[in-house]
Design a protein around this motif. Structure first.
Motif, short mmCIF file in Angstrom:
data_model
loop_
_atom_site.label_atom_id
_atom_site.label_comp_id
_atom_site.label_asym_id
_atom_site.label_seq_id
_atom_site.Cartn_x
_atom_site.Cartn_y
_atom_site.Cartn_z
N TRP A 239 -2.63 2.71 -4.03
CA TRP A 239 -2.21 3.70 -5.02
C TRP A 239 -3.10 3.57 -6.26
O TRP A 239 -3.84 2.59 -6.41
N ALA A 240 -3.04 4.56 -7.10
CA ALA A 240 -3.94 4.62 -8.25
C ALA A 240 -3.82 3.38 -9.12
O ALA A 240 -2.72 3.03 -9.58
N GLY A 241 -4.92 2.70 -9.31
CA GLY A 241 -4.95 1.52 -10.16
C GLY A 241 -4.62 0.21 -9.46
O GLY A 241 -4.70 -0.86 -10.07
N GLN A 242 -4.29 0.26 -8.17
CA GLN A 242 -3.87 -0.95 -7.47
C GLN A 242 -5.02 -1.94 -7.30
O GLN A 242 -4.86 -3.13 -7.60
N VAL A 243 -6.15 -1.47 -6.81
CA VAL A 243 -7.26 -2.39 -6.56
C VAL A 243 -7.78 -3.03 -7.84
O VAL A 243 -7.98 -4.26 -7.89
N PRO A 244 -8.00 -2.26 -8.93
CA PRO A 244 -8.40 -2.90 -10.19
C PRO A 244 -7.38 -3.92 -10.68
O PRO A 244 -7.76 -4.96 -11.26
N LEU A 245 -6.10 -3.66 -10.46
CA LEU A 245 -5.08 -4.61 -10.89
C LEU A 245 -5.16 -5.89 -10.07
O LEU A 245 -5.01 -7.00 -10.62
N ILE A 246 -5.39 -5.77 -8.77
CA ILE A 246 -5.56 -6.96 -7.93
C ILE A 246 -6.73 -7.80 -8.45
O ILE A 246 -6.64 -9.04 -8.55
N GLU A 247 -7.82 -7.13 -8.79
CA GLU A 247 -8.99 -7.84 -9.30
C GLU A 247 -8.69 -8.52 -10.64
O GLU A 247 -9.11 -9.66 -10.88
N LYS A 248 -7.94 -7.85 -11.49
CA LYS A 248 -7.60 -8.43 -12.79
C LYS A 248 -6.67 -9.63 -12.62
O LYS A 248 -6.82 -10.66 -13.30
N TRP B 85 0.83 -1.19 0.00
CA TRP B 85 0.00 0.00 0.00
C TRP B 85 0.87 1.25 0.00
O TRP B 85 2.06 1.18 0.30
N ASN B 86 0.27 2.38 -0.27
CA ASN B 86 0.87 3.67 0.00
C ASN B 86 0.55 4.00 1.46
O ASN B 86 -0.49 4.58 1.75
N VAL B 87 1.41 3.57 2.36
CA VAL B 87 1.18 3.55 3.81
C VAL B 87 -0.03 2.64 4.08
O VAL B 87 0.10 1.43 4.06
N ALA B 88 -1.22 3.20 4.30
CA ALA B 88 -2.39 2.35 4.58
C ALA B 88 -3.44 2.41 3.48
O ALA B 88 -4.53 1.88 3.64
N ARG B 89 -3.09 3.04 2.35
CA ARG B 89 -4.08 3.25 1.29
C ARG B 89 -3.57 2.72 -0.04
O ARG B 89 -2.36 2.70 -0.28
N LEU C 251 5.04 -5.24 -6.68
CA LEU C 251 4.53 -3.97 -7.19
C LEU C 251 4.42 -2.99 -6.04
O LEU C 251 3.84 -3.31 -5.00
N ILE C 252 4.97 -1.78 -6.25
CA ILE C 252 4.99 -0.74 -5.22
C ILE C 252 4.59 0.58 -5.86
O ILE C 252 4.84 0.81 -7.04
N GLY C 253 3.97 1.47 -5.07
CA GLY C 253 3.39 2.70 -5.59
C GLY C 253 4.38 3.74 -6.05
O GLY C 253 4.08 4.52 -6.95
N SER C 254 5.57 3.81 -5.49
CA SER C 254 6.62 4.72 -5.93
C SER C 254 7.91 4.30 -5.26
O SER C 254 7.90 3.60 -4.24
N CYS C 255 9.02 4.76 -5.82
CA CYS C 255 10.34 4.32 -5.35
C CYS C 255 11.03 5.40 -4.53
O CYS C 255 11.04 6.57 -4.89
N ASP C 256 11.61 4.98 -3.44
CA ASP C 256 12.43 5.83 -2.59
C ASP C 256 13.67 5.01 -2.22
O ASP C 256 13.55 3.88 -1.76
N TYR C 257 14.87 5.57 -2.41
CA TYR C 257 16.08 4.81 -2.13
C TYR C 257 16.17 4.37 -0.68
O TYR C 257 16.76 3.33 -0.38
N ILE C 258 15.62 5.15 0.25
CA ILE C 258 15.65 4.74 1.65
C ILE C 258 14.92 3.42 1.83
O ILE C 258 15.41 2.49 2.47
N ASP C 259 13.74 3.33 1.25
CA ASP C 259 12.90 2.13 1.41
C ASP C 259 13.27 1.02 0.44
O ASP C 259 13.09 -0.16 0.76
N HIS C 260 13.73 1.37 -0.76
CA HIS C 260 13.77 0.39 -1.83
C HIS C 260 15.12 0.22 -2.53
O HIS C 260 15.26 -0.67 -3.36
N GLY C 261 16.11 1.07 -2.21
CA GLY C 261 17.37 1.02 -2.93
C GLY C 261 18.06 -0.34 -2.86
O GLY C 261 18.46 -0.91 -3.88
N ALA C 262 18.22 -0.85 -1.65
CA ALA C 262 18.90 -2.14 -1.48
C ALA C 262 18.10 -3.26 -2.12
O ALA C 262 18.66 -4.16 -2.76
N GLY C 263 16.77 -3.23 -1.96
CA GLY C 263 15.93 -4.26 -2.54
C GLY C 263 15.96 -4.26 -4.05
O GLY C 263 16.00 -5.32 -4.70
N LEU C 264 15.93 -3.07 -4.65
CA LEU C 264 15.99 -2.98 -6.11
C LEU C 264 17.31 -3.52 -6.64
O LEU C 264 17.35 -4.25 -7.64
N LEU C 265 18.42 -3.17 -5.98
CA LEU C 265 19.71 -3.68 -6.43
C LEU C 265 19.74 -5.20 -6.35
O LEU C 265 20.22 -5.87 -7.28
#
Length: 255
Positions: free
Chosen positions: A161-170, A155-159, A200-214
């Protein structure tokens, strides 16, 4: 760039991950809200201070950007630190959280380390040198999206992101199951380890995702934007090439 210097950075990142895994093992003493559903515990700041101390001892001229203690320094190298990714889980006693630290030069992540304290595992990655795993089993990811597949989302914290729920359904119409577990770092590590087919994640931040992306890229995965933006601006997928293309097409409504 000297090989020995990168080796020292890699060893430092590994030491940071091990130290945090040790510090957070006993669980938090208290937690409080930073705003809305975003929690912080006593261990978050304690762990980040420990990481900063380890980095400063070896590389006093490096810049450090952390989740809890802000931005300090202005060197050519920048460290991104997330002492506990999945703090809400950690605060509630749910054993799905992680620690990540990565070092970037000229905006490019060169070294990353992820600790998974609850299973005693470390994921270590170095640009162009692959990924190493300690204390966890690595599995082969699916080459294509198939019925029975497993996709991690956040989620984007607890909500959503745009298009996430329809994608889950698809995805459900293709008999693909989604999991939203509350740690973006660990969700990305799950792709690198082959535990899930995609993340799948709503947006990228190196603090949260840099090590994981690498780690994902060094494991052979690709990172693809789901819309007409870069991962920093909107949702992205990390998976094998065919899986990423299939899910991206679903998101864009072309499949």
């Amino acid at each position: 760039m000297r090989e020995s210097y990168i080796n020292d950075i890699e060893r430092c990142a590994q030491a940071c991950a091990r130290e945090v895994a040790h510090l957070v093992a006993g669980g938090p003493t208290w937690s409080t809200s930073k705003g809305g559903a975003d929690l912080v515990t006593d261990r978050d700041a304690e762990a980040e201070r420990a990481v900063r101390g380890i980095i400063r001892e070896s590389f006093p001229n490096h810049r450090i950007v952390g989740e809890e203690c802000g931005d300090e320094g202005n060197g050519e190298w920048t460290w991104y630190v997330d002492p506990i990714d999945g703090t809400v889980n950690y605060a509630h006693g749910l054993p799905w959280y992680s620690m990540s630290v990565c070092a970037a030069h000229a905006g490019q992540i060169e070294v990353g380390a992820i600790a998974i304290p609850t299973i005693g595992a470390l994921v270590l990655a170095r640009r162009g040198r692959g990924m190493r795993v300690e204390g966890a089993e690595r599995r082969k990811r699916a080459d294509e999206l198939e019925a029975g597949g497993l996709v991690a989302m956040e989620w984007n914290v607890a909500r959503p992101w745009a298009g996430q729920v329809p994608l889950i359904e698809k995805l459900a119409t293709h008999d693909v199951t989604c999991r939203i577990m509350g740690s973006g770092t660990l969700a990305l590590a799950a792709v690198a380890l082959g535990w899930v087919d995609a993340c799948l994640i709503g947006s990228c931040d190196y603090i949260d995702h840099g090590a994981g992306l690498l780690a994902c890229v060094e494991s052979g995965a690709v990172c693809e934007s789901l819309g007409d933006w870069t991962p920093a601006d909107g949702p992205f997928i990390v998976a094998n090439e065919k899986v990423a293309a299939t899910v991206a097409a679903m998101y864009r409504g072309t499949s």
